[in-house]
Design a protein around this motif. Structure first.
Motif, PDB file in Angstrom:
ATOM      1  N   ASP A  64       0.858  -1.177   0.000  1.00  0.00           N
ATOM      2  CA  ASP A  64       0.000   0.000   0.000  1.00  0.00           C
ATOM      3  C   ASP A  64       0.900   1.234   0.000  1.00  0.00           C
ATOM      4  O   ASP A  64       2.118   1.117  -0.216  1.00  0.00           O
ATOM      5  N   HIS A  65       0.316   2.405   0.233  1.00  0.00           N
ATOM      6  CA  HIS A  65       1.047   3.658   0.102  1.00  0.00           C
ATOM      7  C   HIS A  65       2.215   3.793   1.082  1.00  0.00           C
ATOM      8  O   HIS A  65       3.038   4.695   0.945  1.00  0.00           O
ATOM      9  N   ARG A  66       2.328   2.893   2.046  1.00  0.00           N
ATOM     10  CA  ARG A  66       3.411   2.968   3.027  1.00  0.00           C
ATOM     11  C   ARG A  66       4.741   2.425   2.495  1.00  0.00           C
ATOM     12  O   ARG A  66       5.787   2.646   3.107  1.00  0.00           O
ATOM     13  N   VAL A  67       4.691   1.693   1.379  1.00  0.00           N
ATOM     14  CA  VAL A  67       5.908   1.078   0.847  1.00  0.00           C
ATOM     15  C   VAL A  67       6.026   1.292  -0.651  1.00  0.00           C
ATOM     16  O   VAL A  67       5.036   1.491  -1.360  1.00  0.00           O
ATOM     17  N   LEU A  68       7.254   1.223  -1.114  1.00  0.00           N
ATOM     18  CA  LEU A  68       7.539   1.259  -2.543  1.00  0.00           C
ATOM     19  C   LEU A  68       6.962   0.011  -3.203  1.00  0.00           C
ATOM     20  O   LEU A  68       6.967  -1.070  -2.618  1.00  0.00           O
ATOM     21  N   ILE A  69       6.470   0.160  -4.415  1.00  0.00           N
ATOM     22  CA  ILE A  69       5.977  -0.992  -5.173  1.00  0.00           C
ATOM     23  C   ILE A  69       7.178  -1.761  -5.729  1.00  0.00           C
ATOM     24  O   ILE A  69       8.017  -1.180  -6.422  1.00  0.00           O
ATOM     25  N   PRO A  70       7.320  -3.048  -5.426  1.00  0.00           N
ATOM     26  CA  PRO A  70       8.442  -3.819  -5.960  1.00  0.00           C
ATOM     27  C   PRO A  70       8.462  -3.787  -7.490  1.00  0.00           C
ATOM     28  O   PRO A  70       7.422  -3.911  -8.139  1.00  0.00           O
TER      29      PRO A  70
END
Length: 276
Positions: A79-85
């Motif tokens: 979600d918006h808390r992490v970078l998209i792999p």
């Protein structure tokens, strides 16, 4: 509205085939094979569909809409808390697995772990003891979701500023992997979609090179055995020359060897440092 009609509507939003079916799976709860065989079935939750369309209009990345991104064959919650792999980062895993080559009882350290995609994948495939580190409490909450989801074991999470938790706790590893923030704040190549991703996972000081300099200065302090180790760091496709200059300046031990690796798009993507 049927699944086929929904497919046609989603196609208008400039999505690729994979993204369309990710959304259809999200809307229906069914996998690709079922969807192909049931094109005339109705989408039952139209409010969910409308929310998806609204998000697409706002250019929200599909991974954030469906809260999922597949990485090296494993589905990760995002979600918006992490970078998209990114698929480019799979190169880090590939090279790490080659170095490990079925070695057991090794310690893996995944710095700037975010969703945990690199470290969890390596742990899942090798079952070596693993540490996942990040500065962001929010990112580590997502990481914990993925730990529970993938049911991996022998993993510890540490919160702190880059190498600090390792140095303070005198933790050392055999394999160090890291996909740090590496975008220059002035970079004109940054895409619009990244506006939804956590900026502290994207941008870094010193022209995006801050974490490489710190790593090159200090990595011998976090290595268990300097005669048998591997360090792999991802970088931006235009940073090879600058990173090589940093390596030459700050890594003085001539017993260490380094090489640069290209991703599947033929872009320079990683630096790998070993003792051989």
């Amino acid at each position: 509205m049927t699944i086929h009609q929904t497919y046609l509507e989603l196609k208008k939003h400039v999505l690729n085939q994979s993204e369309i079916y990710e959304i259809l799976e999200y809307l229906t709860g069914h996998k690709y094979d079922w969807l192909i065989c049931h094109q005339d079935k109705l989408i039952e939750n139209m409010s969910k569909y409308e929310s998806v369309i609204e998000a697409l209009k706002q250019s929200v990345p599909v991974a954030y809409i469906v809260n999922n991104k597949r990485f090296y064959g494993i589905d990760f919650f995002v979600d918006h808390r992490v970078l998209i792999p990114r698929i480019e980062t799979e190169l880090v895993v590939e090279q790490a697995l080659k170095w490990l080559n079925n070695q057991n009882n090794k310690v893996i350290i995944d710095l700037c772990t975010g969703s945990g995609n690199i470290g969890i994948t390596l742990n899942h495939l090798t079952n070596n003891s693993t540490y996942l580190l990040d500065l962001s409490h929010q990112a580590l909450e997502v990481c914990k979701i993925n730990l529970a989801k993938t049911q991996v074991t022998n993993i510890q999470i540490l919160q702190g500023d880059f190498l600090e938790p390792l140095l303070v706790n005198q933790i050392k590893g055999d394999l160090i992997v890291c996909n740090p923030p590496y975008i220059d704040f002035q970079d004109v190549n940054v895409g619009f979609s990244t506006k939804y991703e956590p900026q502290n996972a994207l941008f870094a000081d010193e022209n995006g090179l801050k974490f490489y300099k710190e790593m090159f200065l200090n990595f011998p302090k976090i290595i268990k055995d300097l005669n048998n180790f591997c360090l792999i760091m991802e970088f931006g496709f235009e940073q090879k020359v600058a990173i090589e200059k940093l390596y030459i300046e700050f890594v003085t031990d001539k017993n260490f060897k380094h090489k640069f690796l290209k991703d599947n798009s033929n872009n320079w993507r990683c630096i790998m440092i070993t003792n051989i």
